[in-house]
Design a protein around this motif. Structure first.
Motif, mmCIF file in Angstrom:
data_model
loop_
_atom_site.group_PDB
_atom_site.id
_atom_site.type_symbol
_atom_site.label_atom_id
_atom_site.label_comp_id
_atom_site.label_asym_id
_atom_site.label_seq_id
_atom_site.Cartn_x
_atom_site.Cartn_y
_atom_site.Cartn_z
ATOM 1 N N ARG A 350 0.838 -1.211 0.000
ATOM 2 C CA ARG A 350 0.000 0.000 0.000
ATOM 3 C C ARG A 350 0.869 1.255 0.000
ATOM 4 N N MET A 356 2.550 -0.689 -12.021
ATOM 5 C CA MET A 356 2.124 -2.053 -12.263
ATOM 6 C C MET A 356 2.529 -2.453 -13.674
ATOM 7 N N PRO A 437 3.081 7.209 -11.848
ATOM 8 C CA PRO A 437 2.103 8.094 -12.464
ATOM 9 C C PRO A 437 2.437 9.546 -12.182
ATOM 10 N N PRO A 438 2.136 10.433 -13.108
ATOM 11 C CA PRO A 438 2.390 11.849 -12.887
ATOM 12 C C PRO A 438 1.592 12.364 -11.704
ATOM 13 N N LEU A 443 -6.109 11.458 -10.843
ATOM 14 C CA LEU A 443 -5.371 10.398 -11.517
ATOM 15 C C LEU A 443 -6.109 9.842 -12.723
ATOM 16 N N ALA A 446 -4.356 10.193 -16.163
ATOM 17 C CA ALA A 446 -2.987 9.708 -16.291
ATOM 18 C C ALA A 446 -2.679 9.208 -17.697
ATOM 19 N N ASN A 447 -3.676 8.820 -18.454
ATOM 20 C CA ASN A 447 -3.432 8.269 -19.774
ATOM 21 C C ASN A 447 -3.965 9.236 -20.827
ATOM 22 N N THR A 456 -17.042 11.781 -21.599
ATOM 23 C CA THR A 456 -17.135 12.379 -20.276
ATOM 24 C C THR A 456 -16.044 11.806 -19.392
ATOM 25 N N PRO A 458 -15.628 10.006 -16.186
ATOM 26 C CA PRO A 458 -16.524 9.330 -15.245
ATOM 27 C C PRO A 458 -16.123 9.620 -13.808
ATOM 28 N N PRO A 459 -17.051 9.519 -12.886
ATOM 29 C CA PRO A 459 -16.722 9.746 -11.484
ATOM 30 C C PRO A 459 -15.825 8.630 -10.976
ATOM 31 N N THR A 460 -14.768 8.974 -10.311
ATOM 32 C CA THR A 460 -13.855 7.964 -9.799
ATOM 33 C C THR A 460 -13.582 8.240 -8.337
ATOM 34 N N PRO A 461 -14.484 7.814 -7.492
ATOM 35 C CA PRO A 461 -14.366 8.143 -6.079
ATOM 36 C C PRO A 461 -13.093 7.605 -5.455
ATOM 37 N N ARG A 462 -12.578 6.470 -5.946
ATOM 38 C CA ARG A 462 -11.402 5.868 -5.342
ATOM 39 C C ARG A 462 -10.161 6.702 -5.567
ATOM 40 N N SER A 463 -9.962 7.111 -6.843
ATOM 41 C CA SER A 463 -8.671 7.690 -7.180
ATOM 42 C C SER A 463 -8.496 9.070 -6.582
ATOM 43 N N LEU A 468 -5.241 7.764 1.167
ATOM 44 C CA LEU A 468 -4.154 6.798 1.076
ATOM 45 C C LEU A 468 -3.021 7.306 0.200
ATOM 46 N N ARG B 17 0.675 3.043 -18.510
ATOM 47 C CA ARG B 17 0.875 4.089 -17.516
ATOM 48 C C ARG B 17 -0.395 4.421 -16.747
ATOM 49 N N THR B 18 -1.391 3.552 -16.759
ATOM 50 C CA THR B 18 -2.602 3.870 -16.012
ATOM 51 C C THR B 18 -2.423 3.655 -14.516
ATOM 52 N N PRO B 20 -2.194 3.301 -10.733
ATOM 53 C CA PRO B 20 -2.954 2.893 -9.545
ATOM 54 C C PRO B 20 -4.373 2.440 -9.849
ATOM 55 N N ARG B 21 -5.021 2.967 -10.909
ATOM 56 C CA ARG B 21 -6.402 2.561 -11.123
ATOM 57 C C ARG B 21 -6.473 1.106 -11.508
ATOM 58 N N PRO B 92 -22.644 5.405 -16.460
ATOM 59 C CA PRO B 92 -22.426 6.273 -17.612
ATOM 60 C C PRO B 92 -22.464 5.525 -18.942
ATOM 61 N N TYR B 93 -22.204 4.235 -18.950
ATOM 62 C CA TYR B 93 -22.159 3.485 -20.209
ATOM 63 C C TYR B 93 -23.019 2.251 -20.090
ATOM 64 N N HIS B 163 -20.135 2.568 -12.411
ATOM 65 C CA HIS B 163 -18.921 3.316 -12.095
ATOM 66 C C HIS B 163 -18.911 3.925 -10.705
#
Lengths: 559, 559
Positions: A350, A356, A437-438, A443, A446-447, A456, A458-463, A468, B17-18, B20-21, B92-93, B163
């Motif tokens: 972690r 990866m 990652p930059p 995040l 990143a790509n 669009t 998309p919502p990404t609550p984790r990143s 963390l 390069r994606t 952590p996601r 979203p999709y 998502h």
């Protein structure tokens, strides 16, 4: 992995215009899989039919089928070796991940044990040659030849990405794989029959009352009377686990070769194992010595416990009880420690920011699938034990120990798998500075080259949750000593787990069967049902330990 | 499939390069798979333990577990529906390939049958309410609620690419999938126990001598004496096959939803099934009528044969013999025709130049895996039959018919699978003009953007061989009428195979068991072994027919 820069048009799902070539690849694969499925089911039918005494399939039929299959597979291997030796264009690429040195080394080791087993088997059946079908002596001899040829073939060609006679090569590889699986099934069934036989002898002493059973074991009218013959018989049953492992090792390597047929790679001359030469060198120099020392201690204690168990179990009630308590106590301690250590390894990840590795890698995909699949065997045994202890009536110390053992077994397999799978997906250590990652706050972006294709964000609550990732990232550039510390921790962890897995492999592989000595499950399910469960599932559990050892060695090198 | 232009950064193995996601995706999947495996193994242990009479697991334990699982799954579904209804960004999709209309229609159909079964079951257990555990009545009621909620959920949400709360959604979907698989296992085991029970009643008339068995069937001390109760009992066993199909249909749809969690697609508003509206319209207008007419004739003849078989079998030796000869003769004719027709379909594809569809498509991957996997059930039964007939001693007409039937069964499954898999990988008909590979002599260069990454042009003996491809390509632009003729042929073939698969589904699903009436295998393997083989493998064989029907409907639309 830097060797595999371009996946090539046949590997990428993004290339929509490769047209006719792709259909041929799928067609060839389909063809070879259909061939393998049919041959395997035929072998499965005969082997399982031969195992039941009242079914009129004789073991000579099974031996004849296996001998024929091994001869055909050996012929194909000879043809393949000749062809690739003559034609320089046949193998333009070599997959650097396939056939690592420990897998090939294990194959040779188990191959040698299988050869010894074949010598014992030949000697055993030669002891009463006159009243015996010739196929029973021909079978171990053919197996010895097949093992020698196949081991040489896999040692030389495990990394090949073949590009001639694609369909024929796929079918040949699948057929050889099927031959190994059939050998494996035959060995498992033979071992189970032998075990059930000795169980019925031991518990009921019905040797004299059941002559046709003994007759079919020892072949015809002759009995295995001489001392040499009995040594041969005991020896070859003792060596079955190695034969089983050999077949499974060879199968995994053949599967990877099959996946690599027709594959295109960028670089073709890399010969070394994994491209992580910087992290090799002295084996324990980069650890804290805690892992290997603690592991070695557990290993030695485990060996002592195993010997005590083997000596004491089965003598009488009290000794058996004592042996089981010692066995379970050691296993509970060992499994508990392994669970904690695997968990701490996952926690360390972690805080680790290495990128990866997302490259296509059939070897790794297979490794992960085998780890998950083989763990099912031990999972199933544990769940049956849990149900038996919880639902069953007599609740004593042994039942409690058994329950704790089963629960910890499940936890240990789960957390160890999580740790190993996460480790195998980490990039090599050198990739840390430039592949991270930059440091944008979101995040999701990143790509950049994939972004314009998306209408669009998309919502990404984790990143975007900073809990963390955020604080660690801010100080990422100052973490070099800490990263080194983490790496040494991971190496310690992998060595500790490796040694523990070896000792947990030795116990069941060399015949410890607390599943039967401990009467909880036998009384609950009845002998035949419980024997079926254990005999089907335990070989997978043993294979899991072997496979975890090879994976942990890889984790050690990668860390 | 034109809707899915950009696979997105999380789906492509090319995007290194994606960071952590991607690890979270794999981590979430691993977590949910581990949850599912553990719950499923626990259910498997209890269900299989409950099936054996001497094991002290009671069916009330199994019912309690299943009821709890269904309640939890229903709760999660309610939570999911609420959340996606409230939050517009949650989905979203939508994956246009997931949950086609025939799959959802079949789900509703089988769901209704399951509801009827639950009514019968409730009625049956209510008949002797006073001496019965309450859970036995609670279970069918809970199942009815669960089926209604789940069918609505799958009808509405089968295409969703969720998502939000990725890990929770993955775990919820896997848990619901596990619940369906547990229901499926329980139904299969219950049906097998019932069948073994009626077999032992019929052949030995030991009803009175075996009271505890009957007691455990009918629950406690009460017997099912009234006519209504017996109708209920017969009715619900008759409806088990629909319940089994319902569970499997729901499982496949849940698996596709699980694969689609967190997936990014280019377009989000497509709502229709497959995007091939031009080829819809009148059902039979684009065929030669030969396929549907011949198929319908076989369908009606098959129904007649099935009724004759059901009436005559089991009456006495002669009638049974006659019924079996009629049954096998019809099946041999039908399977032979289907094999030939599938083969001719594959031959037609050799002259078809539509581009192959290489886009990522979890639904199709699962379809192919299920077709191949479910065929294993029938393969296994056939191989056991072949060994029994070939090795067994009495060789009469029935043995020969049985052998021919088993061999044709293997051939039919193989060639039909090859035909369907090749069909599913063809692009839509409109793609023919602009998606065909360019007409260079060397097809290796068809993908120009991948070429510069490769240091050498590998040898490709297949693609440059002019035997198959050359002459057709030269005249490719003049083939429009012929292409139309081919398409009509393919539609005929798919309709014919579809109708044949329906009639071959009806026979085993509604209780035709020549495997037991025909005594060859029962005598050879013994009743218990053969019953185990058939009861494990036949549900897969029945599911194969259902699944082939839905795949062939898709082939018909795609052709």
């Amino acid at each position: 992995m830097p060797e595999e820069l371009a996946a090539g048009p046949r590997e990428s799902p993004r290339a929509p215009r490769t047209g006719p070539r792709e259909v041929w690849k799928k067609g060839g694969r389909l063809l070879s899989v259909l061939l393998a499925v049919n041959v395997l089911l035929l072998a499965c039918t005969l082997v399982s039919g031969g195992a039941f005494n009242k079914v009129a399939v004789y073991d000579t039929d099974v031996f004849a089928l296996l001998t024929t299959m091994m001869l055909l597979a050996a012929l194909w291997i000879g043809f393949y070796l000749l062809r690739t030796a003559r034609c320089a264009d046949a193998v333009p690429y070599r997959d650097a991940h396939a056939g690592p040195i420990w897998l090939r080394g294990g194959l040779v080791l188990f191959g040698i044990c299988t050869l010894v087993m074949d010598v014992f088997k030949t000697g055993y059946y030669s002891s009463f040659y006159e009243c015996q079908s010739a196929i029973k002596i021909l079978h171990p001899l053919t197996q010895a030849v097949f093992v020698v040829i196949q081991t040489y073939f896999l040692w030389v060609s495990a990394k090949d990405c073949v590009h001639v006679h694609l369909d024929l090569t796929r079918c040949g590889l699948m057929f050889t794989l099927t031959t190994n699986l059939a050998n494996w099934m035959a060995a498992v069934v033979d071992e189970s029959v032998h075990q059930a036989h000795s169980h019925s002898n031991a518990s009921h002493a019905r040797l004299a009352a059941n002559p046709e059973r003994v007759g079919s074991q020892a072949g015809g009218d002759c009995a295995c009377a001489t001392t040499v013959c009995q040594i041969f018989e005991r020896g070859y049953f003792y060596l079955y686990p190695f034969n089983i492992e050999y077949s499974l090792f060879a199968s995994t390597m053949l599967y990877v070769m099959w996946k690599n047929v027709g594959r295109l790679l960028a670089s073709s001359t890399h010969g070394h194992g994994h491209g992580h030469t910087p992290s090799r060198g002295s084996l324990f120099r980069e650890t804290f010595f805690v892992g290997p020392v603690l592991g070695l201690m557990l290993f030695l204690v485990g060996l002592a416990v195993f010997i005590i168990y083997e000596v004491q179990v089965g003598r009488d009630g009290d000794h058996t009880q004592q042996a089981l308590v010692i066995y379970y106590s050691f296993n509970i301690a060992c499994l508990g420690l392994m669970t904690l250590v695997s968990l701490s390894g996952s926690v360390i990840y972690r805080f680790d920011h290495r990128a990866m590795d997302h490259h296509k890698n059939p070897t790794r995909t297979l490794d992960v699938a085998l780890l998950m699949g083989a763990a099912l065997g031990q999972y199933a045994i544990s769940y049956y034990s849990i149900v038996a202890v919880v639902v069953g009536v007599p609740r004593d110390t042994l039942g409690a120990l058994n329950l704790a053992h089963a629960l910890l077994m499940i936890a240990q397999h789960t957390f160890q798998n999580v740790f190993i799978i996460e480790s195998l997906h980490r990039g090599p250590p050198g990739a840390e500075p430039h592949d991270a990652p930059p440091k944008e706050p979101c995040l999701t972006f990143a790509n950049p080259d994939a972004l314009h294709a998306l209408p669009t964000c998309p919502p990404t609550p984790r990143s975007v949750s900073p809990g963390l990732v955020g604080p660690q990232e801010a100080t990422a550039t100052f973490l070099a000593p800490r990263a080194h510390w983490r790496r040494r921790c991971l190496k310690d962890i992998s060595l500790f787990l490796l040694l523990c897995n070896i000792v947990l492999w030795i116990m069941p592989a060399f015949g410890a069967r607390p599943h039967f000595s401990n009467k909880v499950e036998v009384d609950f399910y009845g002998y035949s049902l419980w024997a079926a469960i254990v005999n089907i599932c335990l070989p997978f559990g043993i294979f899991y330990r072997m496979h975890a050892v090879s994976s942990l060695l890889e984790v050690y090198v990668l860390a």
